[in-house]
Scaffold this active site. Structure first.
Site, PDB file in Angstrom:
ATOM      1  N   LYS A  80       6.191   2.237  20.128  1.00 29.49           N
ATOM      2  CA  LYS A  80       6.579   1.659  18.840  1.00 29.49           C
ATOM      3  C   LYS A  80       7.991   1.115  18.970  1.00 29.49           C
ATOM      4  CE  LYS A  80       5.140   1.236  14.515  1.00 29.49           C
ATOM      5  NZ  LYS A  80       3.778   0.916  14.065  1.00 29.49           N
TER       6      LYS A  80
ATOM      7  N   GLY B  77      -5.075   0.607  -4.136  1.00 25.58           N
ATOM      8  CA  GLY B  77      -4.543  -0.521  -3.365  1.00 25.58           C
ATOM      9  C   GLY B  77      -5.628  -1.502  -2.989  1.00 25.58           C
ATOM     10  N   LEU B  78      -5.515  -2.726  -3.533  1.00 27.19           N
ATOM     11  CA  LEU B  78      -6.542  -3.745  -3.279  1.00 27.19           C
ATOM     12  C   LEU B  78      -5.928  -4.884  -2.458  1.00 27.19           C
ATOM     13  CD1 LEU B  78      -8.075  -3.742  -6.867  1.00 27.19           C
ATOM     14  CD2 LEU B  78      -9.175  -2.850  -4.799  1.00 27.19           C
TER      15      LEU B  78
ATOM     16  N   VAL C   3      -6.713  -4.790   3.275  1.00 31.61           N
ATOM     17  CA  VAL C   3      -7.748  -3.829   3.680  1.00 31.61           C
ATOM     18  C   VAL C   3      -8.515  -3.322   2.453  1.00 31.61           C
ATOM     19  CG1 VAL C   3      -8.232  -1.649   4.864  1.00 31.61           C
ATOM     20  CG2 VAL C   3      -6.354  -3.089   5.658  1.00 31.61           C
ATOM     21  N   GLY C   4      -7.786  -2.851   1.445  1.00 29.16           N
ATOM     22  CA  GLY C   4      -8.421  -2.204   0.286  1.00 29.16           C
ATOM     23  C   GLY C   4      -9.433  -3.103  -0.417  1.00 29.16           C
TER      24      GLY C   4
HETATM   25  P1  NAI Z   1      -1.352  -4.959   1.822  1.00 29.71           P
HETATM   26  O1  NAI Z   1       0.109  -5.081   1.640  1.00 29.71           O
HETATM   27  O2  NAI Z   1      -2.169  -6.179   2.044  1.00 29.71           O
HETATM   28  O3  NAI Z   1      -1.987  -4.208   0.562  1.00 29.71           O
HETATM   29  C1  NAI Z   1      -1.400  -3.147  -0.101  1.00 29.71           C
HETATM   30  C2  NAI Z   1      -1.894  -3.194  -1.544  1.00 29.71           C
HETATM   31  O4  NAI Z   1      -1.442  -2.027  -2.215  1.00 29.71           O
HETATM   32  C3  NAI Z   1      -1.365  -4.390  -2.328  1.00 29.71           C
HETATM   33  O5  NAI Z   1      -2.418  -4.976  -3.070  1.00 29.71           O
HETATM   34  C4  NAI Z   1      -0.311  -3.765  -3.250  1.00 29.71           C
HETATM   35  O6  NAI Z   1      -0.179  -4.493  -4.471  1.00 29.71           O
HETATM   36  C5  NAI Z   1      -0.902  -2.410  -3.465  1.00 29.71           C
HETATM   37  N1  NAI Z   1       0.045  -1.381  -3.883  1.00 29.71           N
HETATM   38  C6  NAI Z   1       1.340  -1.238  -3.542  1.00 29.71           C
HETATM   39  N2  NAI Z   1       1.854  -0.136  -4.128  1.00 29.71           N
HETATM   40  C7  NAI Z   1       0.852   0.433  -4.823  1.00 29.71           C
HETATM   41  C8  NAI Z   1       0.749   1.593  -5.628  1.00 29.71           C
HETATM   42  N3  NAI Z   1       1.792   2.387  -5.857  1.00 29.71           N
HETATM   43  N4  NAI Z   1      -0.446   1.880  -6.169  1.00 29.71           N
HETATM   44  C9  NAI Z   1      -1.518   1.073  -5.986  1.00 29.71           C
HETATM   45  N5  NAI Z   1      -1.473  -0.043  -5.243  1.00 29.71           N
HETATM   46  C10 NAI Z   1      -0.300  -0.363  -4.676  1.00 29.71           C
HETATM   47  O7  NAI Z   1      -1.546  -3.897   3.005  1.00 29.71           O
HETATM   48  P2  NAI Z   1      -2.836  -3.664   3.901  1.00 29.71           P
HETATM   49  O8  NAI Z   1      -2.723  -4.452   5.148  1.00 29.71           O
HETATM   50  O9  NAI Z   1      -4.057  -3.786   3.053  1.00 29.71           O
HETATM   51  O10 NAI Z   1      -2.638  -2.134   4.327  1.00 29.71           O
HETATM   52  C11 NAI Z   1      -2.895  -1.090   3.406  1.00 29.71           C
HETATM   53  C12 NAI Z   1      -2.547   0.230   4.055  1.00 29.71           C
HETATM   54  O11 NAI Z   1      -3.313   0.408   5.237  1.00 29.71           O
HETATM   55  C13 NAI Z   1      -1.073   0.355   4.486  1.00 29.71           C
HETATM   56  O12 NAI Z   1      -0.677   1.699   4.339  1.00 29.71           O
HETATM   57  C14 NAI Z   1      -1.121   0.013   5.957  1.00 29.71           C
HETATM   58  O13 NAI Z   1      -0.045   0.617   6.667  1.00 29.71           O
HETATM   59  C15 NAI Z   1      -2.454   0.615   6.354  1.00 29.71           C
HETATM   60  N6  NAI Z   1      -3.033   0.006   7.537  1.00 29.71           N
HETATM   61  C16 NAI Z   1      -3.314  -1.333   7.551  1.00 29.71           C
HETATM   62  C17 NAI Z   1      -3.872  -1.909   8.678  1.00 29.71           C
HETATM   63  C18 NAI Z   1      -4.226  -3.370   8.711  1.00 29.71           C
HETATM   64  O14 NAI Z   1      -4.956  -3.790   9.636  1.00 29.71           O
HETATM   65  N7  NAI Z   1      -3.784  -4.173   7.754  1.00 29.71           N
HETATM   66  C19 NAI Z   1      -4.157  -1.124   9.896  1.00 29.71           C
HETATM   67  C20 NAI Z   1      -3.900   0.299   9.739  1.00 29.71           C
HETATM   68  C21 NAI Z   1      -3.337   0.813   8.607  1.00 29.71           C
END
Ligand code: NAI
Length: 355
Positions: free
Chosen positions: A80, A177-178, A181-182
């Protein structure tokens, strides 16, 4: 405190400190293990309260990458990088190029990519000076697509093991979280017949989920306590604390967010309450899995025959079931078992000479 004294040191193979006065770059690269292959891990660009905290973060995240790749069955080690400072103030093209040249200097044993505060565009700038970067827009494409697919395979294991369900039909899932990924996880669950409860700080996403998935909604700071079968954190880390763990009503916690357990005690509390926890670095490995081919094509690396991407993603289902079964049999938490299996895999002989 020094490197060797850090609680997170845990037999790291190599730790590099880089500085470039002209761009105010200060960076740490931690390489935990290359036993299974060259190390990989993203670059985190953020401010830290102290240099010790930056070092601890690099070491902790690097070890977690060793575990994640080993448990995903990849010929990849763990590393990392951390750049210290506020990216909004400090990030410049010159700094990214200076950092890229340092990464190039490490050579064949490490490759990096995006993470918090570090975008795909930043990685593409670094690519001008080093081939040891991955996760760019060309290649396997957006890792979050594959992360979501992997999470779905993991949720299948959870539904089967904890709920005795072979399909998602009528299973209630609370998605926090949408984002990249979500949203995809929610869509695929909806298509498979699950009932959704969702929360996001972005009201537009919530409204869209209500319209597209007939989802119910909750406040972002209450969704962990939803009356659901599975709570699926896909936003922030640290959501399972000694405060939230007693409030969870779901039978299982399984989602994409990194570092969901704020402390080992919070994990133990879930286990005490018979709430199944899917270790995040097992269920969210899809992104790393999708990048492995690009890593093998880097200069000086030998290509190792790997199963097709879809099979590797599906293996998350089997790996989680194995962890759950052992956890029940050995009366230890799933995260303790995952850690043990990862350590066994890392200690094993290398998969094959890789370079
Ligand atoms: P992203 O930034 O696209 O989505 C995060 C979502 O969570 C956003 O829609 C945001 O508005 C929402 N959010 C932020 N604070 C919040 C809260 N307090 N309550 C509810 N929703 C909230 O991120 P992504 O890429 O979808 O990643 C999501 C999680 O998965 C992160 O923790 C990331 O580290 C983890 N992750 C992602 C990977 C990837 O391939 N993108 C791989 C492995 C882990």
């Amino acid at each position: 405190m020094g490197v060797w004294q850090s609680e997170e040191f845990d037999k790291h193979e190599q730790v590099c400190f880089f500085s470039d006065e002209a761009t105010n770059l200060r960076a740490i690269v931690a390489i935990h293990s290359t036993t299974r292959g060259p190390a990989a891990g993203g670059t985190r660009f953020k401010s830290y309260a102290s240099d010790d905290m930056a070092l601890d973060d690099a070491l902790r995240l690097s070890r977690a990458m060793s575990y994640k790749s080993a448990l995903a069955g990849l010929p990849v080690g763990g590393g990392k990088a951390v750049i210290i400072g506020d990216p909004r103030e400090l990030k410049s093209r010159e700094l990214l190029l200076a950092f890229g040249r340092f990464i190039d200097r490490i050579g064949n044993v490490f490759a990096t990519g995006e993470d918090v505060g570090f975008s795909v565009a930043d990685v593409e700038t670094m690519f001008e000076v080093t081939p040891y970067v991955g996760g760019m827009s060309k290649g396997a494409g957006d890792p979050s697509i594959h992360t979501a697919t992997g999470v779905l395979h993991g949720l299948r294991a959870v539904a089967e093991f904890r709920l005795g369900r072979k399909s998602f039909e009528g299973v209630k899932v609370a998605v926090q979280g949408l984002g990249s990924v979500g949203w995809r996880v929610a869509r695929q669950l909806h298509e498979a017949g699950a009932e959704l409860i969702v929360a996001d700080i972005d009201p537009e996403k919530v409204t869209k989920a209500q319209n597209d998935f007939h989802a119910l909604t909750m406040e972002t700071d209450e969704i962990h306590a939803a009356q659901a079968d599975i709570f699926c954190p896909c936003a922030l880390g640290g959501v399972i604390t000694m405060t939230t763990a007693p409030q969870i009503r779901a039978h299982a916690v399984a989602g994409a967010a990194n570092n969901q357990l704020a402390s080992p005690e919070a994990g133990a509390m879930l286990a005490q309450r018979n709430i199944l926890f899917a270790p995040d670095y097992v269920i969210n490995a899809g992104g790393v899995i999708s990048g492995v081919e690009a890593m093998q094509n880097m200069p000086g690396r030998k290509k190792i025959d790997m199963a097709p991407l879809e099979d590797l993603l599906e293996s998350i289902y089997g790996r989680l079931l194995e962890i759950f079964v052992r956890s029940e049999k050995e009366n230890r938490t799933p995260e303790a078992i995952a850690q043990m299996i990862a350590q066994e895999l890392i200690r094993e002989q290398p998969l094959e000479e890789y370079a």
